[in-house]
Write an enzyme that holds these catalytic residues in place. Structure first.
Site, mmCIF file in Angstrom:
data_model
loop_
_atom_site.group_PDB
_atom_site.id
_atom_site.type_symbol
_atom_site.label_atom_id
_atom_site.label_comp_id
_atom_site.label_asym_id
_atom_site.label_seq_id
_atom_site.Cartn_x
_atom_site.Cartn_y
_atom_site.Cartn_z
ATOM 1 N N LYS A 8 0.832 -1.206 0.000
ATOM 2 C CA LYS A 8 0.000 0.000 0.000
ATOM 3 C C LYS A 8 0.867 1.256 0.000
ATOM 4 C CE LYS A 8 -3.691 -0.293 2.363
ATOM 5 N NZ LYS A 8 -4.596 -0.460 3.517
ATOM 6 N N ARG A 77 -3.508 2.854 8.639
ATOM 7 C CA ARG A 77 -3.803 1.607 7.926
ATOM 8 C C ARG A 77 -2.573 0.714 7.864
ATOM 9 N NH1 ARG A 77 -8.354 2.437 4.200
ATOM 10 N NH2 ARG A 77 -9.010 4.615 4.230
ATOM 11 N N GLY A 86 -8.189 -7.270 4.642
ATOM 12 C CA GLY A 86 -9.038 -7.417 5.819
ATOM 13 C C GLY A 86 -8.424 -8.148 6.984
ATOM 14 N N MET A 88 -5.577 -7.397 8.727
ATOM 15 C CA MET A 88 -4.997 -6.540 9.759
ATOM 16 C C MET A 88 -5.878 -5.309 9.954
ATOM 17 S SD MET A 88 -0.948 -7.025 8.906
ATOM 18 C CE MET A 88 -1.154 -6.697 7.167
ATOM 19 N N ARG A 321 -3.839 -1.484 -6.035
ATOM 20 C CA ARG A 321 -3.034 -2.710 -5.926
ATOM 21 C C ARG A 321 -3.487 -3.664 -7.021
ATOM 22 N NH1 ARG A 321 -5.839 -4.462 -0.193
ATOM 23 N NH2 ARG A 321 -7.939 -4.746 -0.985
ATOM 24 N N HIS A 439 -15.948 -8.362 1.955
ATOM 25 C CA HIS A 439 -14.925 -9.272 2.474
ATOM 26 C C HIS A 439 -15.133 -10.689 1.947
ATOM 27 C CE1 HIS A 439 -13.269 -12.096 5.509
ATOM 28 N NE2 HIS A 439 -12.275 -11.239 5.534
ATOM 29 N N SER A 756 13.436 -43.845 -12.938
ATOM 30 C CA SER A 756 12.260 -43.082 -12.551
ATOM 31 C C SER A 756 12.222 -43.056 -11.027
ATOM 32 C CB SER A 756 10.985 -43.726 -13.105
ATOM 33 O OG SER A 756 9.861 -42.957 -12.742
ATOM 34 N N CYS A 822 8.076 -39.979 -10.822
ATOM 35 C CA CYS A 822 6.714 -40.462 -11.047
ATOM 36 C C CYS A 822 5.898 -40.531 -9.758
ATOM 37 C CB CYS A 822 6.727 -41.836 -11.720
ATOM 38 S SG CYS A 822 7.478 -43.132 -10.724
ATOM 39 N N TYR A 842 11.893 -35.502 -17.259
ATOM 40 C CA TYR A 842 10.441 -35.328 -17.205
ATOM 41 C C TYR A 842 9.941 -35.497 -15.771
ATOM 42 C CZ TYR A 842 10.159 -40.426 -16.806
ATOM 43 O OH TYR A 842 10.304 -41.720 -16.373
#
Length: 888
Positions: A8, A77, A86, A88, A321, A439, A756, A822, A842
């Protein structure tokens, strides 16, 4: 500077520089919060700085803090580096006292407004700083409203509000054991302490835990001069998004209230108006707001969540924001912004978190079932997806029932930050008041929980809810359609979500980045995503989600059909090799058919088939009655079944007679499976299907085990190939799931075409934890920071070292060795990143997690590329309040 100023504070400083109208103020840094939490008091340097900062602010505005002529009022704030809406605390109208309220009434020429601001301050200050129950103040307000026959707060005149203030001051004194503080600096210091303390309140801690927010040192505090949306009919306040936060459409979207302050909108106490209505009410302000939202979106190159206040026809932006959004909205916004040339494809894939991406695969109500059903009520469609569950009215009940695996829907007038624990475990959320920026709406969207808000037809009683006149007791199951806002009076069947063009386009960005990536000279190939699939249906699902092969086909899952399990039990109960061969001859055609269908579905793509892994006792019935039934079915004595079951029982089956040990001691089983695979390949070849089988031998701990079983498999493949005159190429490798195998990987790799890593068992054997039993102590270990994550969800660093070691040692003797994962970790983004950097070929995961894996690896590629670029080391010259300074 978000880490220091919080999101903020940093954004306010930035938009002020680009000409956005922002009320002046200053930011106390996160470092000051960390120091406060360490010393349990405000730093002395900060205490000295605050009066100077507040005086500078007053000078800018020609006002003075606590003055009896032109009083300066401020908001206090919170604002962490990561948005925590919401969670804090905030205090508004700070600086008012018995004298300055009269000065404010005189200077504003609006007595009602001044006393309304004062009563709000006492309420918020008592609640936030001294922990007084907000409901206590509301009861007092309700009594005075009834006495004055006022329907709403705005119907109370100045004299009535003076009564409210007097009553609030009595409540404050009773609970705080002292009068409401009249010194504005005392108010400010106590407010800063309260906001710092809110960093560690229960709801903030829960929110950080749920959203895996770590590494932050605290919250910043923003002290900002007040602007008043409750000044009268030419004033108001609202929240707006530069695009639709639910769908991602490029439309201005938001809500506002006239003659109100910010908490009235976000708390859902009054149902607000849609933002487009402002165009007819205050057209000049609306036009200015449109210009500002376009400027902010272009500047930040992302959808913005904007809070604004109008004071006497003057517009102010209180903060901006990056807006919370649903998964579908996040994808659409990212794709659209690439098309608009606002962001690159690399930026687009980073814009959508894996948690948000998973949301798009949420179930929807089956259209067939919905067709004949009429919704009993409709609210605002705040967060998409469908939910079915039993009605609960409190967060505590939701959490208690979640422990019993009961699916619930939380129904409230409006939610508050204290409800975060329950909101995290329910299937859906329904509120009677509030809008799309309340909220409930914002938090539900962030969590991916279906949510409907502002349902005016909903009334909540002590033990039931009433919707459109129909009563539903607690525990009754209902259905919510968060995509349409419709509520249904019964549980409806849900179906799989649809894949949109935007989702496919977005995934094409991820695939493009992954396929372009070349990691190191030693392993230049791109990283592949395979699937864990045991049936032809699984294989088809895997292809639909973009699999590049099958990394794990568990053959034991093929034995559990009614007919197949009987033949397999016949095999286990056979007293000699001849009896086992007879039973296997019945299973052979079934396995061959399975393998043929799977390899046909995955034509030209590798299919890794794991030979039988679990211990044999898992296939036999344990109950006496079921043993008798099996004996009768096979024509043998019940005692034979009981004795065989007892003989096969193991004290620690995970480390017992299973995997390759079965293949060594019961070679007929593996011989049959290899024969079925080979014959399926021959069948494929004759039909022109390019099958690419890979035979995986599980649980190898020594190279001798793999050497013996490989020779048997090769002999069968060679023999069948010669008989059929079909040339067969079949890789043979192993699953590395024993720590010894990772350490001795160079010996094992001399007999393997691929590795694997079975990271489930590798984790169990590395930690000595049972995956089935870890739940009894895992919560305590996570809370005490003994473990940072569930090691069965995200690869532990020690297990990752074994994977890296095994890969390096294997390739030291076999440079062409293909290596994959895997286990369940193959679908976890953090584990996928580890596999990528370890040079693996992979990962393999469940079909429905393939899109998650495709995105996760693309994100890791982009992040790695960003980290390799030189940093901009230019430093700012300004020093925020509370920041460390090198010189005085």
């Amino acid at each position: 500077m978000k880490d220091l100023l919080g999101g903020k504070g940093a954004n306010l400083a930035e938009i002020a520089k680009i000409g956005i109208p922002v009320p002046p103020g200053f930011t106390i840094t996160t470092e000051a919060c960390a120091k406060f939490n360490q010393d349990k008091k405000l730093p002395e340097s900060l205490v000295r700085d605050i009066p100077h900062a507040i005086n500078r602010l007053g000078t800018m505005l020609s006002k003075k803090f606590g003055n009896t002529e032109e009083p300066l009022l401020v908001s206090v704030r919170s604002g962490a580096a990561v948005s925590m809406p919401g969670m804090m605390d905030t205090i508004l109208n700070l600086g008012l006292n018995d004298k300055s309220v009269k000065a404010l009434a005189s200077s504003s020429n609006n007595e009602r407004f001044a006393w309304d601001a004062y009563r709000r301050l006492i309420n918020m200050f008592g609640n936030v700083v001294y922990g007084m129950n907000h409901h206590t103040f509301e009861l007092a307000l309700k009594k005075i409203k009834e006495a004055h026959k006022a329907n709403s707060d705005t119907d109370l005149d100045a004299e009535a509000l003076k009564e409210v203030v007097a009553e609030y001051k009595l409540i404050f004194k009773k609970h705080a054991k002292k009068p409401f503080p009249q010194n504005p600096l005392t108010q400010l210091q106590e407010a800063i302490v309260a906001v710092f303390n809110s960093w560690n309140n229960e709801r903030a801690i829960t929110y950080r835990s749920i959203n895996n927010i770590k590494g932050l040192i605290g919250t910043a505090v923003n002290v900002q001069s007040m602007v008043f949306g409750n000044f009268g009919d030419s004033s108001g306040t609202g929240v707006a998004f530069t695009r639709d936060a639910s769908t991602g459409e490029k439309i201005f979207y938001g809500e506002y209230l006239m003659n109100a302050q910010g908490e009235d909108v976000v708390a859902g106490i009054r149902t607000p108006k849609k933002i487009e209505t402002l165009n007819s009410q205050l057209p000049k302000i609306y036009k200015q707001l449109i210009q500002i939202k376009d400027k902010l979106e272009k500047h930040y190159r992302d959808m913005q969540d904007i809070e604004f206040t109008i004071e006497n026809n003057v517009l102010y932006i209180l903060q901006t924001r990056s807006g919370k959004r649903t998964g579908n909205a996040a994808i659409k916004i990212a794709v659209d912004m690439v098309k608009e040339k606002l962001i690159s494809k690399e930026e687009a894939v980073l814009r959508v978190s894996n948690e948000l991406f998973e949301q798009v695969f949420h179930p929807q109500i089956d259209d067939k079932a919905k067709k004949n059903k009429k919704a009993i009520a409709t609210g605002s469609n705040a967060s998409p997806g469908a939910a079915v569950g039993a009605i609960v009215l409190t967060s505590e009940d939701a959490q208690a029932l979640a422990k019993k695996n009961v699916k619930t829907i939380l129904v409230r007038e409006q939610t508050s930050p204290e409800d975060i624990g329950g909101m995290n475990v329910v299937e859906g959320i329904l509120t009677s008041t509030g809008g799309m920026t309340s909220h409930a709406a914002v938090v539900a969207r962030g969590m991916g929980t279906p949510c409907i808000v502002g349902c005016s037809a909903l009334h909540i009683e002590d033990d039931a809810i009433v919707i459109s006149g129909k009563k539903f007791p607690i525990g009754t199951s209902i259905t919510l359609d968060g995509s349409t806002g419709e509520i249904y009076a019964e549980p409806l069947p849900l179906v799989e979500a649809k894949i949109t063009d935007d989702i496919n386009t977005f995934l094409s960005y991820a695939d493009e980045l992954r396929k372009k990536s070349k990691r190191v000279k030693e392993h230049p190939s791109s990283f592949a995503i395979r699937a864990n699939a045991d049936t032809p249906a699984d294989a088809r699902h895997a292809l639909k989600w973009g699999a590049q092969g099958i990394g794990l086909c568990r053959t034991e899952h093929m034995f559990f059909g009614t007919e197949r399990i009987r033949h397999f039990r016949e095999l286990i109960l056979a007293s000699d090799s001849k009896g086992r061969s007879k039973a296997l001859s019945k299973l052979l055609p079934m396995q061959r058919k399975d393998f043929f269908q799977i390899m046909s579905a995955m034509e030209k793509l590798p299919v890794t088939i794991r030979l039988l892994d679990p211990p044999l006792h898992e296939f036999l019935p344990q109950e006496e009655s079921l043993q008798r039934d099996l004996a009768k079915e096979l024509g043998i004595e019940p005692i034979q079944v009981a004795q065989r079951t007892q003989n096969l029982h193991e004290h620690n089956p995970m480390m017992g007679h299973r995997g390759c040990r079965l293949g060594i001691t019961y070679p007929e089983i593996y011989d049959m499976q290899v024969q079925a695979i080979t014959e399926a390949v021959i069948q494929c070849k004759k039909k022109g299907i390019d099958a690419k089988p890979e035979i995986m031998i599980p649980l190898v701990g020594t190279y001798q085990e793999l050497e013996i079983l490989r020779k048997r498999a090769e002999a069968i493949i060679t023999s069948l190939s010669a008989k059929s005159r079909v040339s067969i190429t079949c890789k043979i490798g192993t699953m590395i799931e024993i720590p010894r195998a990772a350490v001795k990987a160079d010996e094992i790799a001399q007999h393997a075409d691929f590795f694997s890593f079975g990271t489930n068992d590798l984790t169990q054997l590395t930690f000595g934890y049972s995956r089935e039993d870890i739940a009894s102590f895992l919560p305590y270990y996570l809370e005490a920071d003994i473990l940072t994550n569930d090691p069965f969800q995200t690869l532990d660093s020690a297990v990752a070292q074994l994977v890296t070691l095994g890969t390096e040692k294997g390739r030291s003797v076999n440079k062409g060795l293909s290596v994959g994962i895997c286990g369940e970790h193959g679908g976890d983004p953090a584990s996928i990143a580890i596999a990528y950097h370890a040079g693996l070929s992979y990962v393999s995961c469940s079909p429905f997690r393939i899109p998650i894996a495709r995105l996760a690896i693309a994100q890791e590629i982009v992040r790695t590329s960003k980290q390799s670029q030189p940093r901009n080391t230019k430093k700012t010259q300004s020093t925020p309040v509370g920041a460390k300074r090198k010189n005085k």
